[in-house]
Design an enzyme around this catalytic site. Structure first.
Site, PDB file in Angstrom:
ATOM      1  N   CYS A 134       0.821  -1.217   0.000  1.00 58.63           N
ATOM      2  CA  CYS A 134       0.000   0.000   0.000  1.00 58.63           C
ATOM      3  C   CYS A 134       0.852   1.263   0.000  1.00 58.63           C
ATOM      4  CB  CYS A 134      -0.923   0.004   1.224  1.00 58.63           C
ATOM      5  SG  CYS A 134      -2.046  -1.402   1.309  1.00 58.63           S
ATOM      6  N   HIS A 144      -2.043  -5.204   7.219  1.00 58.26           N
ATOM      7  CA  HIS A 144      -2.454  -5.441   5.829  1.00 58.26           C
ATOM      8  C   HIS A 144      -3.225  -6.755   5.746  1.00 58.26           C
ATOM      9  CE1 HIS A 144      -2.090  -4.903   1.432  1.00 58.26           C
ATOM     10  NE2 HIS A 144      -2.116  -6.234   1.411  1.00 58.26           N
ATOM     11  N   CYS A 145      -4.416  -6.701   5.174  1.00 61.58           N
ATOM     12  CA  CYS A 145      -5.236  -7.892   4.981  1.00 61.58           C
ATOM     13  C   CYS A 145      -5.013  -8.409   3.567  1.00 61.58           C
ATOM     14  CB  CYS A 145      -6.716  -7.578   5.205  1.00 61.58           C
ATOM     15  SG  CYS A 145      -7.811  -8.990   4.898  1.00 61.58           S
ATOM     16  N   CYS A 148      -8.524  -8.775   1.639  1.00 61.52           N
ATOM     17  CA  CYS A 148      -9.102  -7.500   1.185  1.00 61.52           C
ATOM     18  C   CYS A 148      -8.117  -6.700   0.348  1.00 61.52           C
ATOM     19  CB  CYS A 148      -9.534  -6.662   2.388  1.00 61.52           C
ATOM     20  SG  CYS A 148     -10.830  -7.411   3.390  1.00 61.52           S
ATOM     21  N   CYS A 151      -4.645  -2.153   3.713  1.00 56.31           N
ATOM     22  CA  CYS A 151      -4.302  -1.989   5.123  1.00 56.31           C
ATOM     23  C   CYS A 151      -5.554  -1.547   5.867  1.00 56.31           C
ATOM     24  CB  CYS A 151      -3.189  -0.957   5.293  1.00 56.31           C
ATOM     25  SG  CYS A 151      -1.544  -1.600   4.906  1.00 56.31           S
ATOM     26  N   HIS A 158      -9.874 -11.292   9.513  1.00 54.22           N
ATOM     27  CA  HIS A 158     -10.777 -11.356   8.357  1.00 54.22           C
ATOM     28  C   HIS A 158     -11.751 -12.506   8.599  1.00 54.22           C
ATOM     29  CE1 HIS A 158     -11.974 -10.603   4.156  1.00 54.22           C
ATOM     30  NE2 HIS A 158     -12.295 -11.896   4.186  1.00 54.22           N
ATOM     31  N   CYS A 159     -13.045 -12.181   8.600  1.00 54.70           N
ATOM     32  CA  CYS A 159     -14.067 -13.179   8.929  1.00 54.70           C
ATOM     33  C   CYS A 159     -14.784 -13.644   7.665  1.00 54.70           C
ATOM     34  CB  CYS A 159     -15.083 -12.597   9.909  1.00 54.70           C
ATOM     35  SG  CYS A 159     -16.370 -13.765  10.394  1.00 54.70           S
ATOM     36  N   CYS A 165     -13.473  -7.716   6.476  1.00 50.79           N
ATOM     37  CA  CYS A 165     -12.382  -7.584   7.430  1.00 50.79           C
ATOM     38  C   CYS A 165     -12.912  -6.856   8.664  1.00 50.79           C
ATOM     39  CB  CYS A 165     -11.230  -6.796   6.797  1.00 50.79           C
ATOM     40  SG  CYS A 165      -9.642  -7.154   7.544  1.00 50.79           S
TER      41      CYS A 165
END
Length: 337
Positions: A134, A144-145, A148, A151, A158-159, A165
């Site tokens: 990012c 950071h995910c 997704c 950040c 994350h579900c 997220c």
């Protein structure tokens, strides 16, 4: 030509992954819709004979159902909040950073930028937390995910069950969703149990409703056990002012690792998620204090961190007047994803 095929294939895979990511949500929605039908029609309207009992069951059921679906909707469709532009490299700095071949110059660029920002956490080796995807210096508690591809401020996890997220913008809604899910399952189980026994003993005729009532109790109990464990765990996290990521990986500050670096005490920890106004604690509306970029620290007094005094969002215009801990140029800067 071959490159075009690769791009088309990559795009198709991304589209398939996007569609498949909604499958867990679809499963939950279908189970909830079936539970609504089974409880309202098969139990209350067909099985329950007393008119007064029907009315009481339906009123309380729909009250819980509204909050349950409302919080689930908010958990799914409240977008994760990303760091603002102040934490990003400017276009010119980004070009200069990417074109710079000397690592020491790159490090110095990030060190200079970090001095102007309210960041107190570091990587495990004491380096400044920088996301090379990012191109930003991560605010405290930001991660950071990879799902997704962004950040997320105060990222918890994350579900897949909400296909979102969970972070600063929707963690309150997620907790409320767990609470109302537990209450929803408990209410169904307790009100259905009596008729489950009657069907089991043969006191009620064996009709189509029997299957729905028996299976409804089984599903409610099964989900209740799993949800109450998950909800209990997140209640413990809130009481310690931790995220799931911080529970598994101790945050590192300028002074070193600190397990309770954000722990302000039980009441203040709860207020960090639900806000000061208790009338909003049970309603899925945004009430979490701050802007998600900086948080009160246990080791700092009010003069060093104004959020402890009034918990107002960090103001970019006050940046020059605020004293931040100096970041030594000797500290290495490494990327973290």
């Amino acid at each position: 030509m071959r490159r075009g095929w690769k791009m088309a294939l990559s795009g198709g895979l991304r589209c398939c992954r996007r569609v498949l990511s909604w499958m867990p949500v679809l499963v939950i929605v279908l189970v909830v819709l079936w539970s609504y039908y089974a409880y309202v029609f098969e139990l209350c309207l067909v099985t329950v004979l007393s008119p007064g009992e029907k009315v009481i069951y339906l009123i309380f059921y729909h009250a819980i159902f509204v909050f349950f679906t409302w919080t689930y909707w908010k958990s799914i469709f409240t977008l994760p909040q990303q760091p603002n532009q102040k934490f990003h490299l400017s276009y010119s700095d980004k070009e200069r950073y990417e074109n710079e071949e000397r690592p020491e110059v790159q490090k110095q660029m990030l060190i200079d930028m970090a001095k102007k920002l309210p960041v107190y956490t570091r990587t495990g080796s004491g380096a400044i937390r920088f996301c090379d995807r990012c191109h930003l210096i991560k605010p405290d508690r930001c991660h950071h995910c990879s799902v997704c591809a962004m950040c997320v401020l105060k990222m918890d996890h994350h579900c897949p069950w909400v296909n979102n997220c969970i972070g600063f913008s929707n963690y309150k809604f997620f907790l409320q969703f767990l609470a109302y899910s537990v209450l929803y399952c408990l209410y169904i189980a307790t009100t259905v149990f009596n008729y489950f026994i009657k069907y089991w003993r043969g006191e009620l005729p064996s009709v189509r409703s029997k299957f729905h009532v028996l299976f409804l109790l089984f599903v409610a109990c099964m989900f209740f056990v799993s949800l109450v464990i998950l909800f209990g765990y997140h209640c413990w996290l809130v009481s310690r002012n931790k995220t799931t990521l911080e529970a598994f990986c101790t945050p590192v500050f300028t002074s070193g690792p600190e397990k309770n670096g954000f722990n302000l005490g039980f009441i203040k920890n709860i207020q960090q998620v639900f806000g000061d106004n208790k009338k909003f604690w049970l309603i899925p509306v945004g009430s979490s204090p701050g802007d998600g970029h900086s948080f009160p620290l246990r080791s700092m007094n009010e003069s060093q961190n104004p959020l402890l005094a009034n918990e107002e969002p960090w103001d970019e215009n006050e940046d020059e007047n605020r004293d931040y801990p100096e970041v030594s140029s000797s500290i290495a800067v490494e990327t973290e994803t």
